[in-house]
Write an enzyme that holds these catalytic residues in place. Sequence first.
Site, PDB file in Angstrom:
ATOM      1  N   SER A 143       0.864  -1.179   0.000  1.00  0.00           N
ATOM      2  CA  SER A 143       0.000   0.000   0.000  1.00  0.00           C
ATOM      3  C   SER A 143       0.896   1.222   0.000  1.00  0.00           C
ATOM      4  O   SER A 143       2.072   1.152   0.391  1.00  0.00           O
ATOM      5  CB  SER A 143      -0.875   0.007   1.266  1.00  0.00           C
ATOM      6  OG  SER A 143      -1.447   1.279   1.511  1.00  0.00           O
ATOM      7  N   TYR A 177      -2.706  -0.819  10.392  1.00  0.00           N
ATOM      8  CA  TYR A 177      -2.560  -0.969   8.941  1.00  0.00           C
ATOM      9  C   TYR A 177      -1.210  -0.440   8.473  1.00  0.00           C
ATOM     10  O   TYR A 177      -0.499  -1.099   7.697  1.00  0.00           O
ATOM     11  CB  TYR A 177      -3.700  -0.223   8.246  1.00  0.00           C
ATOM     12  CG  TYR A 177      -3.818  -0.499   6.769  1.00  0.00           C
ATOM     13  CD1 TYR A 177      -4.506  -1.611   6.303  1.00  0.00           C
ATOM     14  CD2 TYR A 177      -3.245   0.361   5.834  1.00  0.00           C
ATOM     15  CE1 TYR A 177      -4.624  -1.861   4.946  1.00  0.00           C
ATOM     16  CE2 TYR A 177      -3.358   0.118   4.471  1.00  0.00           C
ATOM     17  CZ  TYR A 177      -4.049  -0.986   4.037  1.00  0.00           C
ATOM     18  OH  TYR A 177      -4.162  -1.233   2.689  1.00  0.00           O
TER      19      TYR A 177
END
Length: 261
Positions: free
Chosen positions: A143, A156
Amino acid sequence: MFLKGKSAIVTGSTSGIGLALAKALAAEGASVMINGFGDADAIETERVALQAASGAKALYDGADMAKPDQIAAMVARAQDAFGGVDIAISNAGIQHVAPIEDFPVEKWDAILAINLSSSFHLMRAVVPGMKARGWGRILTTASAHSLVASPNKAAYVAAKHGIAGLTKTVALETAPFGVTVNCISPGYVWTPLVENQIPDTMAARGLTREQVINDVLLAAQPTKQFVLPEQVAALALFLCRDEAASITGANYSMDGGWTAA
C-alpha cells in the site's frame, strides 16, 4: 500464454484486486488457487471462469489468513494438485480506523495477523519448493501506507511497513535461487469495498458523491484518479516474466503520485 505450465496461489482473491490478479494469471495460462470469503455460488462461478480462461486447473481454498495452520494446509493442497507453487501472491487484508488510545487490541492483532503475518506464513511454505525448482515469483499487495503514514491507521500502517521490510529480507535470502520477491504499493483502488463506503461518507459528512471522491478518498492522490485493479494485475504479470528476473526486493508505488511529495 507465457505462464502455461506454471501455478499460482493468490490470497484474498474472491473479489477486488485479488480477483483481478487471479484473472490476469489465468489469462496467461497459469493454474490458479483462489482464496477468500464470500458467497459460495459466486466463488464457484469465478473458479469455473478462471479454469476456462487458463485451460488449466483452478481451485478454491477457504483458508483463514489469520490461522497459520490453514495457510500451511492451503499451500500443501496446491502443491499436491499442481505439482508445486511457482507464483505466490499475498493480497488478503483488512482495515480498522481509530485513534491509538481507542484502537481495540483485538483489531490490532487481527490486522497484523492478516495483513502481515499471513505473508510470512505463505512465503515460508512456498520458498523451499521454489528454491528446489530454481524459479519462483513472490508478490505482496502492500500500500502507499508501506511508505507513508496516515492518522488513525496504526495497525494498517505498521503492517504495510512490515511488508516492505519482509519483502527485502526474503528477496535477499532467495536471490541466488532464481526466486524474486517484490511488493506493489497502490493508493486508493477502485473496488466494490471502496465504492460501498461512499454513501455512508456522504451521509456522515453531508457531502456530495463528487466531494467524497475528490476531497476525501482521493485527497492524497494528485491524479485524482483511482488505481484500477487491472493496473495492479498488469504490473504483477510483468514481475512474473523472465524479463523481470533481475527485479527483486523492490517496492513499486502505484498511487497517482501520493508518495512523490
